[in-house]
Design a protein around this motif. Structure first.
Motif, PDB file in Angstrom:
ATOM      1  N   ASP A 183       2.376   1.700  -3.435  1.00 10.44           N
ATOM      2  CA  ASP A 183       1.413   2.226  -4.397  1.00 10.44           C
ATOM      3  C   ASP A 183       1.261   3.726  -4.242  1.00 10.44           C
ATOM      4  N   SER A 184       1.211   4.200  -3.002  1.00  9.51           N
ATOM      5  CA  SER A 184       1.084   5.626  -2.765  1.00  9.51           C
ATOM      6  C   SER A 184       2.327   6.364  -3.238  1.00  9.51           C
ATOM      7  N   ALA A 185       3.483   5.749  -3.010  1.00 12.91           N
ATOM      8  CA  ALA A 185       4.730   6.383  -3.422  1.00 12.91           C
ATOM      9  C   ALA A 185       4.797   6.535  -4.935  1.00 12.91           C
TER      10      ALA A 185
ATOM     11  N   SER B 113      10.342   3.737  -5.475  1.00 18.03           N
ATOM     12  CA  SER B 113       9.951   2.875  -4.368  1.00 18.03           C
ATOM     13  C   SER B 113       9.970   1.430  -4.842  1.00 18.03           C
TER      14      SER B 113
ATOM     15  N   SER C  75       1.185   5.697   5.144  1.00 17.16           N
ATOM     16  CA  SER C  75       1.556   6.066   3.781  1.00 17.16           C
ATOM     17  C   SER C  75       1.678   7.577   3.639  1.00 17.16           C
ATOM     18  N   ASP C  76       0.704   8.291   4.228  1.00 11.32           N
ATOM     19  CA  ASP C  76       0.719   9.753   4.139  1.00 11.32           C
ATOM     20  C   ASP C  76       1.920  10.335   4.882  1.00 11.32           C
TER      21      ASP C  76
ATOM     22  N   MET D 167      -3.169   2.239   7.438  1.00 12.10           N
ATOM     23  CA  MET D 167      -2.246   2.221   6.311  1.00 12.10           C
ATOM     24  C   MET D 167      -2.196   3.573   5.598  1.00 12.10           C
ATOM     25  N   ASN D 168      -3.338   4.253   5.542  1.00 13.04           N
ATOM     26  CA  ASN D 168      -3.360   5.586   4.940  1.00 13.04           C
ATOM     27  C   ASN D 168      -2.520   6.562   5.757  1.00 13.04           C
TER      28      ASN D 168
ATOM     29  N   MET E 154       8.854  -0.100   6.120  1.00 14.41           N
ATOM     30  CA  MET E 154       7.713  -0.536   6.917  1.00 14.41           C
ATOM     31  C   MET E 154       8.158  -1.349   8.139  1.00 14.41           C
TER      32      MET E 154
ATOM     33  N   ILE F 280      10.740  -0.100   0.253  1.00 13.09           N
ATOM     34  CA  ILE F 280       9.585   0.239   1.074  1.00 13.09           C
ATOM     35  C   ILE F 280       9.290  -0.819   2.130  1.00 13.09           C
TER      36      ILE F 280
ATOM     37  N   ASN G 295       0.828  -1.203   0.000  1.00  8.87           N
ATOM     38  CA  ASN G 295       0.000   0.000   0.000  1.00  8.87           C
ATOM     39  C   ASN G 295       0.859   1.249   0.000  1.00  8.87           C
ATOM     40  N   ALA G 296       1.897   1.234   0.810  1.00  7.23           N
ATOM     41  CA  ALA G 296       2.780   2.391   0.855  1.00  7.23           C
ATOM     42  C   ALA G 296       3.503   2.567  -0.473  1.00  7.23           C
TER      43      ALA G 296
END
Length: 214
Positions: free
Chosen positions: A39-41, A175, A154-155, A150-151, A65, A61, A36-37
């Protein structure tokens, strides 16, 4: 009466197994968390007005984590809540199993009338439905809390990466996830440790500030 026996007996195992699909331990969540992180990156865009230096670097990543204190703290809290919910469901299931066994013994010994047996069965079915509804509610709540967790992680990573790169001015930060994602690269291009150090320093400073306010 056989119908009740088939539907309810060994119910403790059913309710416990249901929640395990959400709170199954930090080791299995780590992979999803890193994904998830990552994907955000990948969705991050370069900031306008920065004089980029042309360098391309990468971060692992999954290592972030595993070593980011914020991720560790939040995942530990989530795992504790998941375990507590699972224990509560197991207790409810075992209690219901005990009632079923007691009822079946009474039936076998001829200690209840047909009318009484029907009323007991109806009550057991109602209790089973109540436990199932509670299980479903807890699964939904845990799934939502996990998504929010997770948001947040990630943020926090992305906000720090932006501040980090405002000074470093890398043209691209990639990433990666897993040991074999980058096949060949200069180790000097791996900024994971440097980024992780900064993330943890910032997180600890925030935690200390919050504690000082209390």
């Amino acid at each position: 009466m056989n119908r009740t026996k088939l539907n309810i007996v060994s119910f403790a195992a059913i309710v416990a197994a249901g929640l395990m699909t959400v709170g199954c331990g930090s080791s299995e969540k780590g992979g999803a968390a890193a994904g998830n992180a990552a994907d955000s990156a990948k969705t991050a865009t370069v900031e306008a007005g920065i004089d980029y230096n042309g360098k391309i670097v990468y971060i692992q990543i999954d290592s972030i984590m595993r070593g980011y204190d914020m991720a560790i703290d939040l995942q530990a809290a989530f795992a504790s809540k998941s375990e507590k919910a699972q224990n509560e469901l197991t207790t409810k299931g075992r209690s219901l199993d005990s009632e079923v066994r007691s009822y079946q013994e009474k039936v076998q010994k001829g200690l209840v009338t047909r009318s009484e047996a029907q009323n007991i069965e109806a009550g057991l079915q109602q209790k089973q439905q109540s436990v199932m509804e509670y299980r479903d509610k807890m699964m939904q709540e845990l799934a939502e809390e996990e998504a929010v967790m997770m948001n947040k992680i990630s943020d926090a990573i992305m906000q720090y990466v932006k501040k980090y790169n405002a000074e470093k001015k890398y043209s691209m930060i990639i990433s990666t996830q897993g040991a074999n994602t980058v096949l060949i690269a200069d180790p000097a291009l791996n900024i994971t440790d440097d980024l992780l150090k900064g993330l943890n320093e910032e997180y600890r400073a925030q935690q200390n500030t919050e504690k000082a306010k209390k």
